[in-house]
Enzyme design. Structure first.
Site, PDB file in Angstrom:
ATOM      1  NE  ARG A   1      -3.045   3.712 -10.755  1.00  0.00           N
ATOM      2  CZ  ARG A   1      -2.322   2.707 -10.287  1.00  0.00           C
ATOM      3  NH1 ARG A   1      -1.212   2.319 -10.915  1.00  0.00           N
ATOM      4  NH2 ARG A   1      -2.677   2.079  -9.194  1.00  0.00           N
TER       5      ARG A   1
ATOM      6  CG  ASP B   1      -4.781   9.191  -4.498  1.00  0.00           C
ATOM      7  OD1 ASP B   1      -4.889   8.035  -4.037  1.00  0.00           O
ATOM      8  OD2 ASP B   1      -4.300   9.417  -5.624  1.00  0.00           O
TER       9      ASP B   1
ATOM     10  NE  ARG C   1     -10.853   4.723  -9.224  1.00  0.00           N
ATOM     11  CZ  ARG C   1      -9.937   4.699  -8.271  1.00  0.00           C
ATOM     12  NH1 ARG C   1      -9.733   5.760  -7.507  1.00  0.00           N
ATOM     13  NH2 ARG C   1      -9.195   3.620  -8.068  1.00  0.00           N
TER      14      ARG C   1
HETATM   15  P1  GTP Z   1      -7.559   4.790  -4.783  1.00  0.00           P
HETATM   16  O1  GTP Z   1      -8.436   5.935  -5.162  1.00  0.00           O
HETATM   17  O2  GTP Z   1      -7.497   3.736  -5.833  1.00  0.00           O
HETATM   18  O3  GTP Z   1      -6.187   5.224  -4.370  1.00  0.00           O
HETATM   19  O4  GTP Z   1      -8.284   4.023  -3.555  1.00  0.00           O
HETATM   20  P2  GTP Z   1      -8.392   4.360  -1.989  1.00  0.00           P
HETATM   21  O5  GTP Z   1      -7.195   3.869  -1.267  1.00  0.00           O
HETATM   22  O6  GTP Z   1      -8.773   5.780  -1.790  1.00  0.00           O
HETATM   23  O7  GTP Z   1      -9.612   3.402  -1.546  1.00  0.00           O
HETATM   24  P3  GTP Z   1     -11.137   3.737  -1.188  1.00  0.00           P
HETATM   25  O8  GTP Z   1     -11.264   4.502   0.087  1.00  0.00           O
HETATM   26  O9  GTP Z   1     -11.785   4.303  -2.387  1.00  0.00           O
HETATM   27  O10 GTP Z   1     -11.702   2.274  -0.918  1.00  0.00           O
HETATM   28  C1  GTP Z   1     -11.611   1.253  -1.875  1.00  0.00           C
HETATM   29  C2  GTP Z   1     -12.570   0.135  -1.541  1.00  0.00           C
HETATM   30  O11 GTP Z   1     -12.307  -0.383  -0.236  1.00  0.00           O
HETATM   31  C3  GTP Z   1     -14.034   0.577  -1.550  1.00  0.00           C
HETATM   32  O12 GTP Z   1     -14.808  -0.407  -2.172  1.00  0.00           O
HETATM   33  C4  GTP Z   1     -14.364   0.709  -0.087  1.00  0.00           C
HETATM   34  O13 GTP Z   1     -15.730   0.492   0.148  1.00  0.00           O
HETATM   35  C5  GTP Z   1     -13.476  -0.349   0.570  1.00  0.00           C
HETATM   36  N1  GTP Z   1     -13.068   0.052   1.939  1.00  0.00           N
HETATM   37  C6  GTP Z   1     -12.593   1.257   2.333  1.00  0.00           C
HETATM   38  N2  GTP Z   1     -12.367   1.303   3.671  1.00  0.00           N
HETATM   39  C7  GTP Z   1     -12.693   0.081   4.143  1.00  0.00           C
HETATM   40  C8  GTP Z   1     -12.684  -0.501   5.468  1.00  0.00           C
HETATM   41  O14 GTP Z   1     -12.322   0.119   6.474  1.00  0.00           O
HETATM   42  N3  GTP Z   1     -13.081  -1.800   5.553  1.00  0.00           N
HETATM   43  C9  GTP Z   1     -13.492  -2.519   4.462  1.00  0.00           C
HETATM   44  N4  GTP Z   1     -13.861  -3.788   4.633  1.00  0.00           N
HETATM   45  N5  GTP Z   1     -13.528  -1.994   3.205  1.00  0.00           N
HETATM   46  C10 GTP Z   1     -13.137  -0.714   3.050  1.00  0.00           C
HETATM   47  C1  SPV Z   2      -5.068   4.800  -7.772  1.00  0.00           C
HETATM   48  O1  SPV Z   2      -5.126   3.841  -8.553  1.00  0.00           O
HETATM   49  O2  SPV Z   2      -4.272   4.834  -6.803  1.00  0.00           O
HETATM   50  C2  SPV Z   2      -5.989   5.938  -7.967  1.00  0.00           C
HETATM   51  C3  SPV Z   2      -6.763   5.988  -9.200  1.00  0.00           C
HETATM   52  O3  SPV Z   2      -6.041   6.832  -7.134  1.00  0.00           O
HETATM   53  S1  SPV Z   2      -5.799   6.567 -10.522  1.00  0.00           S
HETATM   54  O4  SPV Z   2      -5.982   8.015 -10.631  1.00  0.00           O
HETATM   55  O5  SPV Z   2      -6.288   5.916 -11.737  1.00  0.00           O
HETATM   56  O6  SPV Z   2      -4.401   6.304 -10.298  1.00  0.00           O
HETATM   57 MN    MN Z   3      -4.719   6.399  -5.293  1.00  0.00          MN
END
Ligand code: GTP
Ligand code: SPV
Ligand code: MN
Length: 586
Positions: A67, A273, A364
């Protein structure tokens, strides 16, 4: 007589001049044709039909991988409505500048008309959007991420009650990229990017920016929150919603395989999300997931950290900017400890570590929600699920303890409004810079953030059974620079404490910032975390917090006298509690 939708499609076609117009019905046949089109265009590749059936790898333009907040605008008549944390353009100026880029932008291309519903098809909380796009990748993604096609047209009928979003790839130049929102018209225009949140207009643009502005006027909430159900040994499921900034763990928390599953604690996924919430007849806040799929961060995902996602990904999945093995399987850093040889990196080059990671850091997967083994039986419930807790958190190497509980709703709003986190690869720009990100909504609030805080206070007055509010930090680091807490499935231990607090049990110690778990209140059985590490994880250092308090004060100054009184009161309250702690009781 043409319908409002037909009229809008005609006007968009006059502006962008496509060679063809295709109305999408959301059928499997259509999806197959779209995939063929993507493959013909040359940036999409079918994956191994045996191990990843009906799955594809898409490579985006290398300058278009996240983004772009710098070119994202809220276009209200009054700049004060957008507020100091949003980029603002006058609506007329935005229409002129961005409109010029849309002139003829679809020449020789197909314009797809993509109707979709955000939320369960029959829920009164759901809403219809229509995206016009010249990107087949967007069509394929919207098919996974929303209830797309005929179902949406049927719901819309000849009504004008839909949010129009016009999208074109343009020339993909970052200099001619704009994502502009007109909250007063519920309209979205996006040009110059094919990536995720910039291009799938049902996601951040509608479900958060436009929806947050609607929600404020209509008395509901649109939040950057996962929704999960925590099942206890007695079989009862308690629902919680959690807001963490982009790439800070929402998908992982919502889909976790609980480390306490043998004791009967497990997690069910409702959403990963976005949450739309309104007060239900039972006096609880009810949440629906407006989406129908997960657009998740690939790197770091593996059979240990997130086995549910790994299982979900084995079919009907669209990967973006991952690497590909010679067996035509997707690969990313952290997927397996053995690194496959002879891979193609995310740009399609023979992988060479000197070019950087094989998969782009923000690569992703896009996968239907129903494929998750953890999907909640109530994920599609038109009435939503009743929320008992809100969890806020971010990446803070220092300062913020593993978990603490706010004293009440007003204090919880303050805790959420003062959130900060280190930036990630989900957005273009520097990674690892700590920034304030209230409610994880900094890039997604469609109006003045001070008014948004006011809306939170207002909602608190209208929810008879408000959720308890917690703050977590999975990312605290020790002196060695390593994470102190193992995270992922082990986070169930923290959820269990929250559950106990909701039930009026669970021991806690008061601190100036809120209540942290009492020593031994978090189950550590079977976990290699020492009592010392645990006490470091829960430590609240008043002198650090005094600095934090001052920094928060500077942040709030940006809002001038638009800042709600409730925030200032809470800020003073925290300052006083911190002073008392450092000075000691008189
Ligand atoms: P968006 O889709 O961008 O909104 O991200 P999100 O908030 O859903 O994050 P996501 O769960 O995809 O995790 C993002 C990164 O953080 C990944 O590389 C995960 O492996 C890492 N991660 C998630 N949970 C944890 C945790 O509990 N501990 C650690 N150390 N890393 C984590
Ligand atoms: C975020 O950035 O919070 C996402 C990925 O979930 S996007 O759809 O690109 O916003
Ligand atoms: Mn998000």
């Amino acid at each position: 007589m043409s319908t409002p939708l037909e009229q809008w499609v005609e006007s968009a076609a006059r502006m962008t001049r496509p060679a063809h117009i295709q109305w999408c019905d959301g059928s499997e046949e259509e999806d197959a044709r779209i995939k063929e089109q993507m493959i013909r265009e040359g940036s999409t590749f079918p994956l191994n039909e045996k191990t990843y059936p009906n799955s594809f790898l898409h490579r985006s333009d290398p300058s278009d991988v996240a983004r772009t907040e710098k070119v994202t605008f809220i276009c209200s008549q009054d700049p004060g409505e957008a507020g100091p944390t949003n980029n603002w353009l006058a609506p007329a100026e935005a229409k002129k500048t961005v409109g010029a880029l849309f002139e003829g932008s679809m020449k020789g291309r197909t314009m797809y008309v993509v109707p979709y519903i955000l939320g369960p098809a029959s829920s009164p909380q759901s809403r219809v959007g229509v995206e016009i796009t010249d990107s087949a990748y967007v069509v394929a993604s919207m098919k996974i991420m929303s209830r797309m096609g005929k179902v949406a047209l049927d719901r819309l009928g000849s009504s004008s009650d839909f949010v129009p979003g016009l999208h074109s790839l343009g020339d993909l130049s970052p200099d001619r990229r704009y994502v502009v929102h007109f909250p007063e018209e519920n309209l979205i225009w996006s040009i110059g990017s094919g990536y995720g949140g910039n291009a799938l207009l049902g996601k951040k643009c509608f479900a958060l920016r436009i929806a947050s502005s609607m929600a404020r006027k209509q008395g509901w909430m649109a939040e950057h929150m996962l929704i999960l159900g925590m099942e206890a040994p007695d079989g009862k499921v308690t629902y919680m919603a959690a807001a963490f900034p982009s790439a800070c763990g929402k998908t992982n928390l919502s889909m976790m395989v609980s480390a306490l599953k043998n004791e009967g604690y497990r997690v069910w996924t409702v959403g990963d999300d976005i949450a739309w919430m309104q007060v239900g007849a039972d006096g609880y806040l009810h949440a629906i997931n407006p989406e129908a799929g997960f657009f998740g961060v690939a790197p770091g995902t593996n059979d240990k950290t997130n086995p549910n996602v790994m299982a979900a990904l084995r079919k009907n999945t669209l990967f973006t900017n991952t690497a590909m093995t010679p067996q035509r399987e997707p690969w990313w850093e952290g997927m397996s400890s053995n690194v496959p040889t002879d891979m193609l990196d995310w740009q399609g080059r023979a992988w060479n570590p000197s070019n950087g990671p094989a998969a782009q850091a923000n690569s992703r997967y896009t996968v239907p929600a129903v494929q998750a083994p953890s999907i909640s039986p109530r994920w599609d419930d038109p009435a939503g699920v009743p929320i008992s807790a809100f969890i806020f958190g971010g990446r803070r190497a220092r300062l913020a303890p593993l978990v603490y509980e706010a004293m009440n709703w007003q204090h919880g709003v303050y805790v959420a409004a003062t959130m900060a986190s280190e930036t990630t690869a989900a957005i273009t720009g520097a990674v690892g810079v700590t920034r304030r990100d209230p409610m994880a909504m900094l890039p997604f609030c469609g109006y003045n953030m001070a008014d948004y805080f006011g809306h939170w206070f207002e909602m608190g007055r209208n929810i008879p059974h408000p959720p308890k509010i917690f703050h977590v930090n999975w990312f605290r680091k020790g002196a060695d620079g390593k994470f102190l807490w193992p995270g992922y499935g082990e986070n169930a231990r923290v959820l269990k404490w929250m559950l106990e607090r909701i039930q009026g049990k669970g021991a806690a110690t008061e601190t100036p910032i809120g209540a942290v778990p009492a020593p031994n209140a978090i189950t550590l059985d079977g976990l290699d975390v020492s009592r010392e590490t645990m006490s470091e994880l829960l430590r609240v250092d008043p002198s650090d917090w005094i600095k934090e308090h001052a920094d928060v004060g500077n942040f709030f100054e940006r809002f001038g006298d638009r800042l709600p009184e409730g925030i200032s009161e809470q800020h003073k309250g925290l300052g006083a509690r911190l002073q008392r702690t450092t000075v000691g009781p008189k």
